[in-house]
Design a protein around this motif. Structure first.
Motif, PDB file in Angstrom:
ATOM      1  N   SER A  30       0.820  -1.213   0.000  1.00  0.00           N
ATOM      2  CA  SER A  30       0.000   0.000   0.000  1.00  0.00           C
ATOM      3  C   SER A  30       0.859   1.270   0.000  1.00  0.00           C
ATOM      4  CB  SER A  30      -0.925   0.011   1.212  1.00  0.00           C
ATOM      5  OG  SER A  30      -0.201   0.365   2.374  1.00  0.00           O
ATOM      6  N   PRO A  31       0.273   2.388  -0.421  1.00  0.00           N
ATOM      7  CA  PRO A  31       1.005   3.654  -0.344  1.00  0.00           C
ATOM      8  C   PRO A  31       1.462   3.996   1.075  1.00  0.00           C
ATOM      9  CG  PRO A  31      -0.858   3.894  -1.810  1.00  0.00           C
ATOM     10  CD  PRO A  31      -1.000   2.536  -1.159  1.00  0.00           C
ATOM     11  N   VAL A  32       0.679   3.638   2.081  1.00  0.00           N
ATOM     12  CA  VAL A  32       1.098   3.900   3.469  1.00  0.00           C
ATOM     13  C   VAL A  32       2.317   3.034   3.820  1.00  0.00           C
ATOM     14  CG1 VAL A  32       0.399   3.758   5.897  1.00  0.00           C
ATOM     15  CG2 VAL A  32      -1.174   4.681   4.209  1.00  0.00           C
ATOM     16  N   GLU A  33       2.344   1.793   3.329  1.00  0.00           N
ATOM     17  CA  GLU A  33       3.522   0.952   3.544  1.00  0.00           C
ATOM     18  C   GLU A  33       4.737   1.533   2.822  1.00  0.00           C
ATOM     19  OE1 GLU A  33       1.869  -3.546   4.114  1.00  0.00           O
ATOM     20  OE2 GLU A  33       1.476  -2.592   2.170  1.00  0.00           O
ATOM     21  N   HIS A  34       4.544   2.080   1.619  1.00  0.00           N
ATOM     22  CA  HIS A  34       5.641   2.752   0.914  1.00  0.00           C
ATOM     23  C   HIS A  34       6.154   3.929   1.732  1.00  0.00           C
ATOM     24  CE1 HIS A  34       6.100   0.913  -3.083  1.00  0.00           C
ATOM     25  NE2 HIS A  34       4.808   0.618  -2.994  1.00  0.00           N
ATOM     26  N   PHE A  35       5.231   4.701   2.299  1.00  0.00           N
ATOM     27  CA  PHE A  35       5.624   5.847   3.116  1.00  0.00           C
ATOM     28  C   PHE A  35       6.446   5.382   4.321  1.00  0.00           C
ATOM     29  CE2 PHE A  35       4.952   8.911   6.544  1.00  0.00           C
ATOM     30  CZ  PHE A  35       5.361  10.079   5.933  1.00  0.00           C
ATOM     31  N   ALA A  36       5.964   4.352   5.016  1.00  0.00           N
ATOM     32  CA  ALA A  36       6.686   3.837   6.185  1.00  0.00           C
ATOM     33  C   ALA A  36       8.054   3.279   5.782  1.00  0.00           C
ATOM     34  CB  ALA A  36       5.852   2.775   6.900  1.00  0.00           C
ATOM     35  N   ALA A  37       8.103   2.578   4.647  1.00  0.00           N
ATOM     36  CA  ALA A  37       9.385   2.052   4.160  1.00  0.00           C
ATOM     37  C   ALA A  37      10.331   3.201   3.817  1.00  0.00           C
ATOM     38  CB  ALA A  37       9.165   1.146   2.947  1.00  0.00           C
ATOM     39  N   GLY A  38       9.788   4.274   3.247  1.00  0.00           N
ATOM     40  CA  GLY A  38      10.605   5.443   2.940  1.00  0.00           C
ATOM     41  C   GLY A  38      11.158   6.099   4.192  1.00  0.00           C
ATOM     42  N   LEU A  39      10.351   6.128   5.246  1.00  0.00           N
ATOM     43  CA  LEU A  39      10.797   6.660   6.531  1.00  0.00           C
ATOM     44  C   LEU A  39      12.002   5.861   7.037  1.00  0.00           C
ATOM     45  CD1 LEU A  39      10.031   8.527   9.071  1.00  0.00           C
ATOM     46  CD2 LEU A  39       8.866   6.499   9.895  1.00  0.00           C
ATOM     47  N   LEU A  40      11.892   4.533   6.995  1.00  0.00           N
ATOM     48  CA  LEU A  40      12.986   3.683   7.453  1.00  0.00           C
ATOM     49  C   LEU A  40      14.201   3.804   6.536  1.00  0.00           C
ATOM     50  CD1 LEU A  40      11.028   0.464   8.471  1.00  0.00           C
ATOM     51  CD2 LEU A  40      11.931   2.246   9.965  1.00  0.00           C
ATOM     52  N   ALA A  41      13.962   3.799   5.233  1.00  0.00           N
ATOM     53  CA  ALA A  41      15.078   3.867   4.284  1.00  0.00           C
ATOM     54  C   ALA A  41      15.833   5.184   4.401  1.00  0.00           C
ATOM     55  CB  ALA A  41      14.571   3.669   2.859  1.00  0.00           C
ATOM     56  N   CYS A  42      15.113   6.278   4.596  1.00  0.00           N
ATOM     57  CA  CYS A  42      15.746   7.587   4.717  1.00  0.00           C
ATOM     58  C   CYS A  42      16.762   7.579   5.861  1.00  0.00           C
ATOM     59  CB  CYS A  42      14.674   8.645   4.942  1.00  0.00           C
ATOM     60  SG  CYS A  42      15.291  10.333   5.070  1.00  0.00           S
ATOM     61  N   SER A  43      16.344   7.126   7.016  1.00  0.00           N
ATOM     62  CA  SER A  43      17.235   7.101   8.167  1.00  0.00           C
ATOM     63  C   SER A  43      18.277   5.989   8.037  1.00  0.00           C
ATOM     64  CB  SER A  43      16.424   6.931   9.452  1.00  0.00           C
ATOM     65  OG  SER A  43      17.245   7.124  10.579  1.00  0.00           O
ATOM     66  N   GLY A  44      17.866   4.853   7.507  1.00  0.00           N
ATOM     67  CA  GLY A  44      18.797   3.736   7.340  1.00  0.00           C
ATOM     68  C   GLY A  44      19.963   4.072   6.425  1.00  0.00           C
ATOM     69  N   VAL A  45      19.677   4.758   5.322  1.00  0.00           N
ATOM     70  CA  VAL A  45      20.741   5.183   4.406  1.00  0.00           C
ATOM     71  C   VAL A  45      21.694   6.126   5.133  1.00  0.00           C
ATOM     72  CG1 VAL A  45      21.221   6.568   2.333  1.00  0.00           C
ATOM     73  CG2 VAL A  45      19.457   4.787   2.272  1.00  0.00           C
ATOM     74  N   ASP A  46      21.145   7.044   5.930  1.00  0.00           N
ATOM     75  CA  ASP A  46      22.005   7.955   6.700  1.00  0.00           C
ATOM     76  C   ASP A  46      22.981   7.183   7.571  1.00  0.00           C
ATOM     77  OD1 ASP A  46      20.576  10.165   5.730  1.00  0.00           O
ATOM     78  OD2 ASP A  46      19.367  10.374   7.563  1.00  0.00           O
ATOM     79  N   VAL A  47      22.459   6.234   8.349  1.00  0.00           N
ATOM     80  CA  VAL A  47      23.299   5.471   9.273  1.00  0.00           C
ATOM     81  C   VAL A  47      24.360   4.687   8.506  1.00  0.00           C
ATOM     82  CG1 VAL A  47      23.319   3.594  10.978  1.00  0.00           C
ATOM     83  CG2 VAL A  47      21.547   5.374  11.098  1.00  0.00           C
TER      84      VAL A  47
END
Length: 157
Positions: free
Chosen positions: A30-47
Protein backbone atom coordinates in the motif's frame (compact mmCIF):
# COMPACT_ATOMS: atom_id res chain seq x y z
CA UNK A 1 11.77 18.02 -6.04
CA UNK A 2 9.15 16.97 -8.54
CA UNK A 3 7.39 13.60 -8.54
CA UNK A 4 5.03 12.29 -11.20
CA UNK A 5 2.47 9.53 -10.76
CA UNK A 6 0.94 7.79 -13.78
CA UNK A 7 -2.01 5.41 -13.40
CA UNK A 8 -1.42 2.06 -15.13
CA UNK A 9 -4.83 0.55 -14.36
CA UNK A 10 -6.41 -0.94 -11.26
CA UNK A 11 -4.27 -0.12 -8.23
CA UNK A 12 -1.01 0.08 -10.21
CA UNK A 13 0.95 3.28 -10.82
CA UNK A 14 4.37 4.32 -12.05
CA UNK A 15 6.11 6.95 -9.93
CA UNK A 16 8.76 8.99 -11.74
CA UNK A 17 11.36 11.04 -9.95
CA UNK A 18 14.51 12.84 -10.98
CA UNK A 19 16.65 9.71 -10.56
CA UNK A 20 14.39 6.94 -11.78
CA UNK A 21 11.03 5.22 -11.59
CA UNK A 22 9.29 2.62 -9.47
CA UNK A 23 6.10 0.66 -9.93
CA UNK A 24 3.60 1.00 -7.12
CA UNK A 25 1.04 -1.78 -6.92
CA UNK A 26 -1.24 -0.85 -4.03
CA UNK A 27 -2.85 -4.30 -4.17
CA UNK A 28 0.51 -5.73 -3.02
CA UNK A 29 2.19 -2.94 -1.02
CA UNK A 30 0.00 0.00 0.00
CA UNK A 31 1.00 3.65 -0.34
CA UNK A 32 1.10 3.90 3.47
CA UNK A 33 3.52 0.95 3.54
CA UNK A 34 5.64 2.75 0.91
CA UNK A 35 5.62 5.85 3.12
CA UNK A 36 6.69 3.84 6.19
CA UNK A 37 9.39 2.05 4.16
CA UNK A 38 10.61 5.44 2.94
CA UNK A 39 10.80 6.66 6.53
CA UNK A 40 12.99 3.68 7.45
CA UNK A 41 15.08 3.87 4.28
CA UNK A 42 15.75 7.59 4.72
CA UNK A 43 17.23 7.10 8.17
CA UNK A 44 18.80 3.74 7.34
CA UNK A 45 20.74 5.18 4.41
CA UNK A 46 22.00 7.95 6.70
CA UNK A 47 23.30 5.47 9.27
CA UNK A 48 24.91 3.20 6.67
CA UNK A 49 26.60 6.12 4.88
CA UNK A 50 27.93 7.61 8.12
CA UNK A 51 29.43 4.23 9.08
CA UNK A 52 31.02 3.88 5.65
CA UNK A 53 32.39 7.45 5.58
CA UNK A 54 33.96 6.93 9.01
CA UNK A 55 35.61 3.68 7.90
CA UNK A 56 33.42 1.35 9.96
CA UNK A 57 31.61 -1.77 8.82
CA UNK A 58 28.02 -2.74 9.43
CA UNK A 59 27.94 -6.52 9.40
CA UNK A 60 24.17 -6.27 9.92
CA UNK A 61 21.68 -3.45 10.07
CA UNK A 62 17.94 -3.59 10.50
CA UNK A 63 15.25 -1.08 11.31
CA UNK A 64 11.72 -1.74 12.50
CA UNK A 65 8.89 0.77 12.82
CA UNK A 66 6.06 0.01 15.22
CA UNK A 67 3.38 2.42 14.00
CA UNK A 68 0.05 3.21 15.62
CA UNK A 69 -2.54 4.74 13.31
CA UNK A 70 -5.76 6.60 14.00
CA UNK A 71 -8.75 4.23 14.13
CA UNK A 72 -11.04 6.50 12.11
CA UNK A 73 -10.47 8.31 8.84
CA UNK A 74 -8.17 9.97 8.22
CA UNK A 75 -5.95 7.10 9.42
CA UNK A 76 -2.90 9.26 10.11
CA UNK A 77 0.08 8.04 12.12
CA UNK A 78 -0.52 8.72 15.82
CA UNK A 79 2.83 7.37 16.97
CA UNK A 80 5.84 5.50 15.69
CA UNK A 81 8.62 3.74 17.54
CA UNK A 82 11.77 3.31 15.45
CA UNK A 83 14.13 0.51 16.40
CA UNK A 84 17.68 0.59 15.04
CA UNK A 85 19.51 -2.72 15.36
CA UNK A 86 23.10 -2.86 14.16
CA UNK A 87 26.19 -4.97 14.44
CA UNK A 88 29.32 -2.96 13.80
CA UNK A 89 33.00 -2.62 14.61
CA UNK A 90 32.27 0.88 15.95
CA UNK A 91 31.73 1.48 19.64
CA UNK A 92 28.27 2.10 21.10
CA UNK A 93 28.78 5.85 21.44
CA UNK A 94 29.63 6.16 17.74
CA UNK A 95 26.64 4.04 16.72
CA UNK A 96 24.33 6.18 18.84
CA UNK A 97 25.79 9.34 17.25
CA UNK A 98 24.97 8.00 13.76
CA UNK A 99 21.36 7.42 14.77
CA UNK A 100 21.04 10.80 16.48
CA UNK A 101 22.60 12.61 13.51
CA UNK A 102 20.06 10.98 11.21
CA UNK A 103 17.13 11.78 13.49
CA UNK A 104 18.17 15.31 14.41
CA UNK A 105 19.72 16.55 11.17
CA UNK A 106 19.75 14.41 8.05
CA UNK A 107 16.55 12.38 7.69
CA UNK A 108 14.06 14.60 5.87
CA UNK A 109 11.25 12.09 6.34
CA UNK A 110 11.54 11.94 10.13
CA UNK A 111 11.87 15.71 10.26
CA UNK A 112 8.77 16.11 8.08
CA UNK A 113 6.53 14.22 10.53
CA UNK A 114 8.18 14.85 13.89
CA UNK A 115 5.98 17.83 14.75
CA UNK A 116 2.73 15.89 14.32
CA UNK A 117 3.54 12.28 15.21
CA UNK A 118 4.69 11.05 18.61
CA UNK A 119 8.07 9.54 17.75
CA UNK A 120 10.37 7.45 19.92
CA UNK A 121 13.45 5.38 19.13
CA UNK A 122 15.58 2.58 20.49
CA UNK A 123 19.08 1.48 19.51
CA UNK A 124 20.46 -2.03 19.86
CA UNK A 125 24.18 -2.15 19.09
CA UNK A 126 26.10 -5.42 18.99
CA UNK A 127 23.32 -7.12 20.93
CA UNK A 128 23.14 -4.50 23.70
CA UNK A 129 20.23 -2.10 24.10
CA UNK A 130 21.91 1.30 24.39
CA UNK A 131 18.82 3.50 23.91
CA UNK A 132 15.33 2.48 25.04
CA UNK A 133 12.17 4.32 23.91
CA UNK A 134 13.74 7.79 23.89
CA UNK A 135 11.44 10.53 22.57
CA UNK A 136 12.19 12.36 19.35
CA UNK A 137 11.25 15.88 20.30
CA UNK A 138 9.23 18.11 17.98
CA UNK A 139 11.12 20.85 16.17
CA UNK A 140 8.47 23.53 16.65
CA UNK A 141 6.61 23.52 19.93
CA UNK A 142 3.17 25.14 19.70
CA UNK A 143 2.00 24.41 23.23
CA UNK A 144 -0.67 21.96 22.02
CA UNK A 145 -1.18 18.75 23.94
CA UNK A 146 -2.05 15.79 21.71
CA UNK A 147 -3.22 13.06 24.11
CA UNK A 148 -0.23 13.65 26.33
CA UNK A 149 2.17 14.21 23.40
CA UNK A 150 4.00 17.48 23.79
CA UNK A 151 3.99 18.27 20.07
CA UNK A 152 2.54 20.55 17.44
CA UNK A 153 -1.12 20.87 16.56
CA UNK A 154 -0.85 19.57 13.01
CA UNK A 155 -2.42 16.20 13.84
CA UNK A 156 -5.96 16.53 15.21
CA UNK A 157 -6.93 14.15 18.01
Amino acid sequence: MTMELIHQGGKQFIANGANGSITIDAAIFSPVEHFAAGLLACSGVDVAMMAEKQGHSLSSFKMVADIERNDDNPRFFRSAHLIYELTTDADETTAKRWVLASIETYCSTINTIRDCVELTFSVICNGHQIVHHEPIRPLRHTGADLNGFDGASCCPG
